[in-house]
Design an enzyme around this catalytic site. Structure first.
Site: not given
Length: 455
Positions: A167, A358
């Site tokens: 991220e 995720e």
């Protein structure tokens, strides 16, 4: 047979990170990262004033923790190496205790027959490098490149899949447009430079991987949150397009296609925020794209045209009336986004191979669901099922998704929120350190064994 059946080679597992799970001992040789430093200086900013010192105590307990992977049905597991553990100053000597630790951890995971997916960077810059300027400086790219090469040389014989960053847009937004990561300033031009330098570093690491290991299992992990406009109005539609450009395509396009979207470049130029760059760096990005993609997804991004046209970002969040919320976390639940992500990657990114890296449901006060010696987290099972239905739908339509990894394995520490929201398949008792498999962990094992589930 089950109602929702996934491909025979589909992988099931979870993700965590070194700084959120390992903890730290006095003699382990680890250096400070940005979170160690920030907690020491301003503990009041952290929930319940709990910092990263203990995390899930994985560093101490990994030998007994790893069997829980098999007990919860893992066929793949993702974690990260801590740069500040391996190279305490970020650019100096290698910590041999860290090498021994990670090699033993990785060997034990491999011995369980589990695919090992290792991320190089999870928001945890060594503080010694941050003090010099962090990702704003070109020299940090060089230090990261060296760190990546050391990881490939030390652990390349054990790791199956790699990721350069997790991220990467988050430290940009949270550190330079908000107050949630260091340096906790508001400076869009510096934010753009950090984002660009991070992308260059990712490309250099990808190049090093292919040179040293010669495989095709290098990725970047992006939070590809789809942006949905408030209305069909032109201004709202433009806001959604810009949100997608800034929050997703700013890393997705250069990582997969090797080039930045022209609309994004034009907008940055118009604002006067162009980063320092070289033709050589652009060539590195162009020639060193990833082999596959990790995708994190939790909630959708709903946006509208900004009410104040002088604000920095060309969009602002919008709370859709009637949206379905996670009552324990305050995030919207919208599983259909996983289907939208699948089709976007299929139609616009060469149908690249990818995994859900995720997906999960955070719950505050989860101890209230403790009954008969176990957390009865049916809400989490339902969350998984709904998202898997949408993922399965995308796979049936041709998307190349090869695995589903939930956040997380054992309840872990989380940045400024500490242990406020629990996500694990395995409960961590903060008082005793005891681990207990939740109902969702037992369900996940059956999911993996059946390679699917009944509705």
């Amino acid at each position: 047979m089950v109602d929702i059946q996934f491909p025979s080679d589909f992988l099931w597992g979870s993700s965590t990170s070194g700084p959120q799970s390992e903890g730290r001992l006095a003699d382990d040789g680890k250096g400070d990262n940005v979170w160690d430093y920030w907690f020491e200086k301003e503990p009041e900013k952290f929930f319940d004033q709990v910092g990263p010192q203990k995390a899930s105590t994985f560093y101490e307990n990994y030998k007994t923790d790893i069997p829980y992977l098999k007990a919860t049905g893992h066929t793949i597991f993702r974690t990260s190496i801590q740069w500040s553990r391996l190279i305490p100053t970020g650019d100096g000597e290698v910590n041999e205790k860290a090498v021994a630790f990670y090699r033993d951890v990785f060997k034990r995971i491999k011995a369980e027959g589990i695919t090992l997916y290792v991320n190089l960077y999870h928001f945890d810059l060594p503080m010694a490098l941050m003090e010099r300027g962090g990702w704003e400086l070109k020299e940090t790219i060089d230090h990261y490149h060296r760190y990546a090469r050391i990881c490939f040389e030390e652990f390349g014989d054990l790791v199956d899949w790699w990721a350069t960053f997790n991220e990467p847009i988050v430290p940009v937004e949270a550190g330079y447009l908000g107050q949630f990561h260091l340096p906790a300033v508001f400076d869009p031009k510096r934010a753009i430079q950090v984002a660009y330098n991070t992308q260059v570093a990712s490309a250099y690491a990808t190049k090093a991987y292919h040179e040293l290991l010669g495989g095709n299992k290098m990725s970047i992990i992006l939070n590809l949150t789809p942006a949905y406009a408030r209305s069909e109005d032109e201004a709202d539609q433009h806001a959604a397009k810009m949100a997608e450009l800034l929050q997703a395509r700013s890393f997705l396009d250069p990582s997969v296609k090797g080039i930045y979207p022209q609309e994004l470049v034009d907008w940055v130029k118009e604002k006067g925020w162009m980063p320092e760059y070289t033709a050589e760096e652009l060539t590195i990005i162009k020639e060193n794209t990833i082999d596959f993609l990790g995708v994190n997804f939790y909630q959708p991004l709903r946006v509208k045209a900004p009410t104040d046209t002088t604000q920095v970002l060309p969009f602002e969040p919008w709370e859709m009336p009637g949206r379905r919320m996670n009552p324990h976390r305050g995030w919207e639940i919208y599983p259909e986004s996983l289907y939208d992500i699948a089709l976007n990657l299929k139609d616009n990114y060469g149908n690249i191979d990818w995994v859900v890296a995720e997906n999960g449901m955070g719950v505050e006060g989860e101890e209230q669901f403790f009954e008969n010696g176990q957390i009865q987290d049916d809400y989490r099972i339902d969350f998984f099922k709904e998202h898997l239905e949408q993922l399965h739908r995308g796979i049936q339509e041709g998307a190349n998704c090869h695995g589903y990894l939930v956040w997380t394995f054992i309840d872990c520490w989380s940045w400024l929120n500490a242990y406020k929201n629990r996500y694990g398949l395995v409960e961590l008792d903060l008082e005793t350190g005891q681990r207990r498999i939740k109902k969702s962990g037992e369900w996940f094992k059956k999911l993996s064994e059946n390679n699917g589930f009944d509705r």
